[in-house]
Design a protein around this motif. Sequence first.
Motif, PDB file in Angstrom:
ATOM      1  N   CYS A 173     -39.351 -38.393  -4.264  1.00 50.70           N
ATOM      2  CA  CYS A 173     -40.468 -37.441  -4.238  1.00 50.70           C
ATOM      3  C   CYS A 173     -40.455 -36.596  -5.509  1.00 50.70           C
ATOM      4  CB  CYS A 173     -40.361 -36.531  -3.016  1.00 50.70           C
ATOM      5  SG  CYS A 173     -40.487 -37.379  -1.424  1.00 50.70           S
ATOM      6  N   THR A 174     -41.562 -35.951  -5.795  1.00 49.30           N
ATOM      7  CA  THR A 174     -41.611 -35.033  -6.931  1.00 49.30           C
ATOM      8  C   THR A 174     -40.746 -33.816  -6.643  1.00 49.30           C
ATOM      9  OG1 THR A 174     -43.485 -33.757  -6.114  1.00 49.30           O
ATOM     10  CG2 THR A 174     -43.993 -35.762  -7.388  1.00 49.30           C
ATOM     11  N   ASP A 175     -40.417 -33.052  -7.677  1.00 50.78           N
ATOM     12  CA  ASP A 175     -39.602 -31.857  -7.487  1.00 50.78           C
ATOM     13  C   ASP A 175     -40.242 -30.895  -6.497  1.00 50.78           C
ATOM     14  OD1 ASP A 175     -37.771 -32.824  -9.231  1.00 50.78           O
ATOM     15  OD2 ASP A 175     -38.289 -31.503 -10.903  1.00 50.78           O
ATOM     16  N   ALA A 176     -41.557 -30.704  -6.631  1.00 51.12           N
ATOM     17  CA  ALA A 176     -42.265 -29.780  -5.731  1.00 51.12           C
ATOM     18  C   ALA A 176     -42.231 -30.283  -4.300  1.00 51.12           C
ATOM     19  CB  ALA A 176     -43.705 -29.597  -6.200  1.00 51.12           C
ATOM     20  N   GLN A 177     -42.439 -31.584  -4.106  1.00 52.75           N
ATOM     21  CA  GLN A 177     -42.385 -32.146  -2.757  1.00 52.75           C
ATOM     22  C   GLN A 177     -40.989 -31.992  -2.163  1.00 52.75           C
ATOM     23  OE1 GLN A 177     -43.745 -36.113  -3.714  1.00 52.75           O
ATOM     24  NE2 GLN A 177     -45.788 -35.730  -2.895  1.00 52.75           N
ATOM     25  N   GLN A 178     -39.970 -32.228  -2.972  1.00 51.06           N
ATOM     26  CA  GLN A 178     -38.592 -32.083  -2.486  1.00 51.06           C
ATOM     27  C   GLN A 178     -38.351 -30.666  -1.975  1.00 51.06           C
ATOM     28  OE1 GLN A 178     -35.937 -33.208  -5.636  1.00 51.06           O
ATOM     29  NE2 GLN A 178     -36.676 -35.315  -5.719  1.00 51.06           N
ATOM     30  N   ARG A 179     -38.769 -29.668  -2.757  1.00 53.85           N
ATOM     31  CA  ARG A 179     -38.521 -28.281  -2.349  1.00 53.85           C
ATOM     32  C   ARG A 179     -39.250 -27.952  -1.050  1.00 53.85           C
ATOM     33  NH1 ARG A 179     -38.740 -27.630  -8.038  1.00 53.85           N
ATOM     34  NH2 ARG A 179     -40.982 -27.181  -7.990  1.00 53.85           N
ATOM     35  N   LEU A 180     -40.498 -28.384  -0.932  1.00 48.79           N
ATOM     36  CA  LEU A 180     -41.272 -28.071   0.275  1.00 48.79           C
ATOM     37  C   LEU A 180     -40.713 -28.806   1.493  1.00 48.79           C
ATOM     38  CD1 LEU A 180     -44.915 -28.084  -1.153  1.00 48.79           C
ATOM     39  CD2 LEU A 180     -43.539 -26.113  -0.490  1.00 48.79           C
ATOM     40  N   VAL A 181     -40.281 -30.053   1.297  1.00 53.01           N
ATOM     41  CA  VAL A 181     -39.695 -30.806   2.408  1.00 53.01           C
ATOM     42  C   VAL A 181     -38.382 -30.161   2.856  1.00 53.01           C
ATOM     43  CG1 VAL A 181     -38.547 -32.980   2.997  1.00 53.01           C
ATOM     44  CG2 VAL A 181     -40.795 -33.007   1.910  1.00 53.01           C
ATOM     45  N   ILE A 182     -37.561 -29.742   1.899  1.00 51.80           N
ATOM     46  CA  ILE A 182     -36.293 -29.090   2.250  1.00 51.80           C
ATOM     47  C   ILE A 182     -36.558 -27.804   3.025  1.00 51.80           C
ATOM     48  CG2 ILE A 182     -34.284 -27.896   1.290  1.00 51.80           C
ATOM     49  CD1 ILE A 182     -34.397 -29.984  -1.021  1.00 51.80           C
ATOM     50  N   VAL A 239     -32.347 -23.685  -1.206  1.00 48.21           N
ATOM     51  CA  VAL A 239     -33.204 -24.851  -1.448  1.00 48.21           C
ATOM     52  C   VAL A 239     -32.806 -25.522  -2.759  1.00 48.21           C
ATOM     53  CG1 VAL A 239     -35.568 -25.617  -1.877  1.00 48.21           C
ATOM     54  CG2 VAL A 239     -35.117 -23.903  -0.104  1.00 48.21           C
ATOM     55  N   ALA A 240     -32.570 -24.725  -3.808  1.00 44.79           N
ATOM     56  CA  ALA A 240     -32.182 -25.266  -5.114  1.00 44.79           C
ATOM     57  C   ALA A 240     -30.844 -25.996  -5.019  1.00 44.79           C
ATOM     58  CB  ALA A 240     -32.119 -24.148  -6.144  1.00 44.79           C
ATOM     59  N   ALA A 241     -29.888 -25.421  -4.278  1.00 39.81           N
ATOM     60  CA  ALA A 241     -28.569 -26.043  -4.135  1.00 39.81           C
ATOM     61  C   ALA A 241     -28.676 -27.378  -3.401  1.00 39.81           C
ATOM     62  CB  ALA A 241     -27.627 -25.097  -3.392  1.00 39.81           C
ATOM     63  N   ILE A 242     -29.491 -27.417  -2.356  1.00 36.14           N
ATOM     64  CA  ILE A 242     -29.685 -28.660  -1.601  1.00 36.14           C
ATOM     65  C   ILE A 242     -30.353 -29.710  -2.483  1.00 36.14           C
ATOM     66  CG2 ILE A 242     -30.969 -29.700   0.310  1.00 36.14           C
ATOM     67  CD1 ILE A 242     -30.495 -27.069   1.847  1.00 36.14           C
ATOM     68  N   GLN A 243     -31.345 -29.290  -3.262  1.00 37.40           N
ATOM     69  CA  GLN A 243     -32.040 -30.223  -4.146  1.00 37.40           C
ATOM     70  C   GLN A 243     -31.078 -30.818  -5.179  1.00 37.40           C
ATOM     71  OE1 GLN A 243     -35.334 -28.509  -6.312  1.00 37.40           O
ATOM     72  NE2 GLN A 243     -36.372 -30.475  -6.485  1.00 37.40           N
ATOM     73  N   ARG A 244     -30.191 -29.998  -5.722  1.00 38.37           N
ATOM     74  CA  ARG A 244     -29.206 -30.508  -6.685  1.00 38.37           C
ATOM     75  C   ARG A 244     -28.261 -31.506  -6.023  1.00 38.37           C
ATOM     76  NH1 ARG A 244     -29.189 -25.026  -8.355  1.00 38.37           N
ATOM     77  NH2 ARG A 244     -27.276 -24.627  -7.159  1.00 38.37           N
ATOM     78  N   LEU A 245     -27.839 -31.202  -4.792  1.00 32.90           N
ATOM     79  CA  LEU A 245     -26.938 -32.097  -4.075  1.00 32.90           C
ATOM     80  C   LEU A 245     -27.602 -33.444  -3.800  1.00 32.90           C
ATOM     81  CD1 LEU A 245     -24.243 -32.575  -2.601  1.00 32.90           C
ATOM     82  CD2 LEU A 245     -25.275 -31.523  -0.567  1.00 32.90           C
TER      83      LEU A 245
END
Length: 462
Positions: free
Chosen positions: A261-270, A288-294
């Motif tokens: 997914c795009t970065d924006a989609q990832q953040r909203l889904v998380i 959210v940022a930490a989860i996205q990095r993981l």
Amino acid sequence: MNLQGKFLIHAREMGWTNPNKRVLIALSGGVDSMVLLHLFLTLPEDERPQISAVHIHHHLRAASDQEATALKALSVRQHFQLIIRDWAPEVHPKSGIEAAARHFRYQQYGGVMEDVQADWVATAHHADDQAETILMKWVRGGEIAQLRGILPVQSFGSGELIRPLLSFSKADLRDYAMNQGLTWFEDATNQSQEMTRNRMRQQVIPRLKVENPQFLAHVEDYAGQLTDLLEVANLQIERLLAIILTSAHPLVGSVVVLSGCTDAQQRLVIQAILKQLNPELSVQTSQVAAIQRLITNQYRTQGTIDLGHGWRFFREYDQFGAEKVKPDVKSEQSSPDFMLKLNHWYRLSKFEEVGLMTSQPNTGDVQQVWLTPSAFPVGVRPWQPGDKYRLANGHHQAVARLMVNDKVPQSQRNSVNVVSTHDGTILQVIHFRRATQNAADQRQTGSQPYYLVLRQHYPKGD
């Protein structure tokens, strides 16, 4: 058109002009709720819903008793049902009184709504309240959805919670009350500068109205636009969740799909996943940022992130998930750590046994091993850092590397066991690999064949 006419049009549009329905008015006795009651009472008779009202007697001010008595008399004169609920002084908290009072009010609204079989609970929030709420949430920070402010309609109890006056300003309501000769009660605590809402009401909002007389209208417009945008976004997020999540209970999803997914989609889904876990959970941008990095880190295939409130997020190779943190209590069944006496069976788990035999059995998973007398005793123990087993090419591989290659989840590694000789030679990583022996092992002085066996064991009754 006057306020009464605008209210009638709005009530018709929202479906509140049904004489077969019942509305429960949250009646504080202040000017706002008295206007709301009057507007419903003066609807055309053939369009007027049945009217009940609920008053919460907080016992916080000396005048509260007189106000409750006056409202009861009003209900008799105006022929509407009034229910009074008391918030007893002995249950008042020592701190956080405002939040506790609000919680009690809405709890009572839900109960009375069910008692009188009302379809709606109506509160008298108006445009100034909306502006105050949005500004307060903006100043405090949080999730963007909160900037919608007070919703005009939302599910509540056995029906809906409605705010019919959100399009009208405080000044509109006060003017209407005076023109209609209504009586209301002033709460002296509304003048206190100790509360944030009062400071917004008395200092900030008036200045913004001076800057732009259309300020309240713009706030209402922005809140509506944001609500529409969030509705569309939420539909898209729901579609993404349907293909990302492989299980809802427990919550498990695909790292590969989410990473695509795009970065924006990832953040909203998380964010949506965290809210799905616990609607009361405060989602922090840093989390959210930490989860996205993981999720997107190609070199860190396992890890956990503490979410607070007893929750944690985890990644295990191609899967991610979230779970309640288990209490740090020692397991009743400790890891196996015992010696194998020849030709005896030993319990590995409820349904599995291990044994070292001098003759080849006709059942189970059998590994032939050549052992000298110095290899004994042979035992079963948890694996340890530094453990290695022999490969077919004569080289050795670390058990830790085996678990990485086999993508054994971090949470399961502590339960991996090995069969080891007295000198530390690994014969088998149970359930994963057998060590390779060669001709030299067989030629050692005193070397004899033995049979390391794993078999299923079902106790009687299982």
